[in-house]
Design a protein around this motif. Structure first.
Motif, PDB file in Angstrom:
ATOM      1  N   VAL A 141       0.864  -1.179   0.000  1.00 33.46           N
ATOM      2  CA  VAL A 141       0.000   0.000   0.000  1.00 33.46           C
ATOM      3  C   VAL A 141       0.903   1.232   0.000  1.00 33.46           C
ATOM      4  O   VAL A 141       1.841   1.314   0.800  1.00 33.46           O
ATOM      5  N   GLY A 142       0.629   2.157  -0.898  1.00 31.29           N
ATOM      6  CA  GLY A 142       1.453   3.355  -0.941  1.00 31.29           C
ATOM      7  C   GLY A 142       0.962   4.332  -1.978  1.00 31.29           C
ATOM      8  O   GLY A 142      -0.230   4.390  -2.302  1.00 31.29           O
ATOM      9  N   SER A 143       1.901   5.079  -2.516  1.00 32.36           N
ATOM     10  CA  SER A 143       1.598   6.131  -3.474  1.00 32.36           C
ATOM     11  C   SER A 143       2.655   6.112  -4.566  1.00 32.36           C
ATOM     12  O   SER A 143       3.792   5.695  -4.331  1.00 32.36           O
ATOM     13  N   PHE A 144       2.272   6.561  -5.754  1.00 34.97           N
ATOM     14  CA  PHE A 144       3.244   6.728  -6.826  1.00 34.97           C
ATOM     15  C   PHE A 144       3.545   8.215  -6.980  1.00 34.97           C
ATOM     16  O   PHE A 144       2.635   9.030  -7.175  1.00 34.97           O
ATOM     17  N   LEU A 145       4.818   8.547  -6.885  1.00 34.16           N
ATOM     18  CA  LEU A 145       5.300   9.909  -7.060  1.00 34.16           C
ATOM     19  C   LEU A 145       5.752  10.072  -8.510  1.00 34.16           C
ATOM     20  O   LEU A 145       6.655   9.360  -8.963  1.00 34.16           O
ATOM     21  N   ILE A 146       5.123  10.999  -9.225  1.00 33.21           N
ATOM     22  CA  ILE A 146       5.509  11.283 -10.606  1.00 33.21           C
ATOM     23  C   ILE A 146       6.168  12.653 -10.646  1.00 33.21           C
ATOM     24  O   ILE A 146       5.576  13.649 -10.214  1.00 33.21           O
ATOM     25  N   ARG A 147       7.397  12.685 -11.142  1.00 28.03           N
ATOM     26  CA  ARG A 147       8.086  13.954 -11.355  1.00 28.03           C
ATOM     27  C   ARG A 147       8.342  14.110 -12.852  1.00 28.03           C
ATOM     28  O   ARG A 147       9.064  13.309 -13.447  1.00 28.03           O
ATOM     29  N   THR A 148       7.709  15.124 -13.433  1.00 29.66           N
ATOM     30  CA  THR A 148       7.797  15.313 -14.878  1.00 29.66           C
ATOM     31  C   THR A 148       7.696  16.790 -15.219  1.00 29.66           C
ATOM     32  O   THR A 148       6.795  17.481 -14.732  1.00 29.66           O
ATOM     33  N   ALA A 149       8.607  17.273 -16.031  1.00 27.99           N
ATOM     34  CA  ALA A 149       8.562  18.642 -16.560  1.00 27.99           C
ATOM     35  C   ALA A 149       8.282  19.690 -15.489  1.00 27.99           C
ATOM     36  O   ALA A 149       7.445  20.575 -15.660  1.00 27.99           O
ATOM     37  N   GLY A 150       8.958  19.550 -14.368  1.00 25.87           N
ATOM     38  CA  GLY A 150       8.786  20.519 -13.287  1.00 25.87           C
ATOM     39  C   GLY A 150       7.566  20.319 -12.423  1.00 25.87           C
ATOM     40  O   GLY A 150       7.305  21.114 -11.515  1.00 25.87           O
ATOM     41  N   ARG A 151       6.813  19.268 -12.670  1.00 24.14           N
ATOM     42  CA  ARG A 151       5.605  18.969 -11.897  1.00 24.14           C
ATOM     43  C   ARG A 151       5.875  17.835 -10.912  1.00 24.14           C
ATOM     44  O   ARG A 151       6.718  16.956 -11.157  1.00 24.14           O
ATOM     45  N   THR A 152       5.127  17.839  -9.801  1.00 25.72           N
ATOM     46  CA  THR A 152       5.256  16.813  -8.770  1.00 25.72           C
ATOM     47  C   THR A 152       3.866  16.313  -8.400  1.00 25.72           C
ATOM     48  O   THR A 152       3.061  17.064  -7.839  1.00 25.72           O
ATOM     49  N   LEU A 153       3.564  15.061  -8.754  1.00 21.49           N
ATOM     50  CA  LEU A 153       2.240  14.491  -8.535  1.00 21.49           C
ATOM     51  C   LEU A 153       2.333  13.293  -7.605  1.00 21.49           C
ATOM     52  O   LEU A 153       3.321  12.546  -7.626  1.00 21.49           O
ATOM     53  N   LEU A 154       1.283  13.084  -6.823  1.00 23.82           N
ATOM     54  CA  LEU A 154       1.116  11.853  -6.068  1.00 23.82           C
ATOM     55  C   LEU A 154      -0.141  11.152  -6.562  1.00 23.82           C
ATOM     56  O   LEU A 154      -1.198  11.784  -6.704  1.00 23.82           O
TER      57      LEU A 154
END
Length: 298
Positions: free
Chosen positions: A58-71
């Motif tokens: 159980v967790g989260s996916f951290l996406i770092r793309t083109a200066g953006r930070t998403l969970l």
């Protein structure tokens, strides 16, 4: 026997997708996969422990793309509870996992929920709903207060007025989100190279994400599944619906559709509940379809 998955990272060009552990569960396969049987599990014994339970991450996916930070999804939150003869769950590590990436909640600009079951919304606020939750806890606000929060409209409407134990708690999740929640549609690009993919069945508004390299230099893609599958065994046992699938027939159809699309050789998948390793790819069926981890099992 495999264990819940540790931190892992995959790169698509300059875009990175990192699995951030929050906790884990140990589940009774006979209850959670009603269509399964002891004989059916005999070929998948490495996914069971000595007590015959299967682990889920159980967790989260951290996406770092083109200066953006998403969970993508927010785990269980700080909980520790058991449902007799069904499962045990423990969470609470997500913020530490985020800090290990040199990030704070204020650095996250977008939260995307694949769906709103309790094990995907636990860090929405400081209060994590659980059967043994301390009464009278005060909700202090959103954990990721600087971020926009996104889900599909069908998913949000589905839970309106309900107090289902597996759904979003009205006080700790729905009320704090009510004035800020945004709706994302199938096919919408929510960040450079990150598109929503409708995958209904587990819940009516369940969605996955397709992540690509926005520069186009890397032609591979990654599908973050949400709860299209809960365990790698469903790659081969696609008819094994999960006990909490809202529409088991639709969930099975969605699983088959997604798996066929994953057999193209350039598509990888990320299963947030997969034990051992969350990243892998689908091998086209010879005798039958199979799962191949992208990382060594440790």
């Amino acid at each position: 026997m495999v264990n819940p998955a540790p931190r892992a990272q995959l790169a698509l060009g300059d875009t990175t997708v990192t699995f951030l552990p929050d906790g884990h569960g140990w589940l009774n396969p006979a209850v959670l996969f009603p269509a399964s049987s002891p004989d059916g599990w005999s070929t998948h014994a490495p996914y069971l422990d000595a007590q015959g339970r299967f682990p889920v991450s159980v967790g989260s996916f951290l996406i770092r793309t083109a200066g953006r930070t998403l969970l993508v999804d927010l785990g269980l939150g700080a909980v520790d509870f058991a449902i007799p003869d069904v499962a045990t769950f423990k969470g609470g590590a997500l913020l530490d996992s985020l800090a290990a990436e040199d990030l704070t909640p204020a650095d996250v600009d977008t939260v995307f929920y694949t769906h709103l079951h309790h094990d995907h919304v636990g860090w929405t606020t400081n209060v994590a709903p659980a059967p043994n939750a301390r009464p009278g806890q005060i909700v202090e606000g959103l954990t990721f207060a600087q971020a926009r929060h996104l889900v599909t409209e069908a998913e949000w409407r589905h839970w309106a007025g309900t107090e289902d134990l597996v759904g979003p708690d009205p006080a700790a999740v729905r009320a704090p989100l009510a004035d800020v929640i945004g709706f994302a549609a199938d096919g919408e690009e929510i960040a450079p190279g990150v598109h929503v993919l409708a995958t209904p069945g587990h819940t009516p508004g369940h969605s996955s994400l397709v992540v690509t390299d926005p520069s186009g230099a890397d032609d591979r893609r990654l599908v973050i599944l949400g709860d299209v599958m809960h365990c790698q065994v469903q790659v081969t046992e696609t008819h094994w619906s999960f006990a909490f699938d809202a529409d088991p027939a639709q969930a099975t159809g969605t699983r088959e559709r997604v798996l066929k699309e994953l057999e193209d050789g350039r598509t990888m998948l990320a299963g947030g509940h997969f034990a051992g390793n969350v990243f892998g790819r689908v091998l086209p069926p010879a005798a039958r379809r199979a799962w191949a981890s992208l990382l060594p099992v440790g």
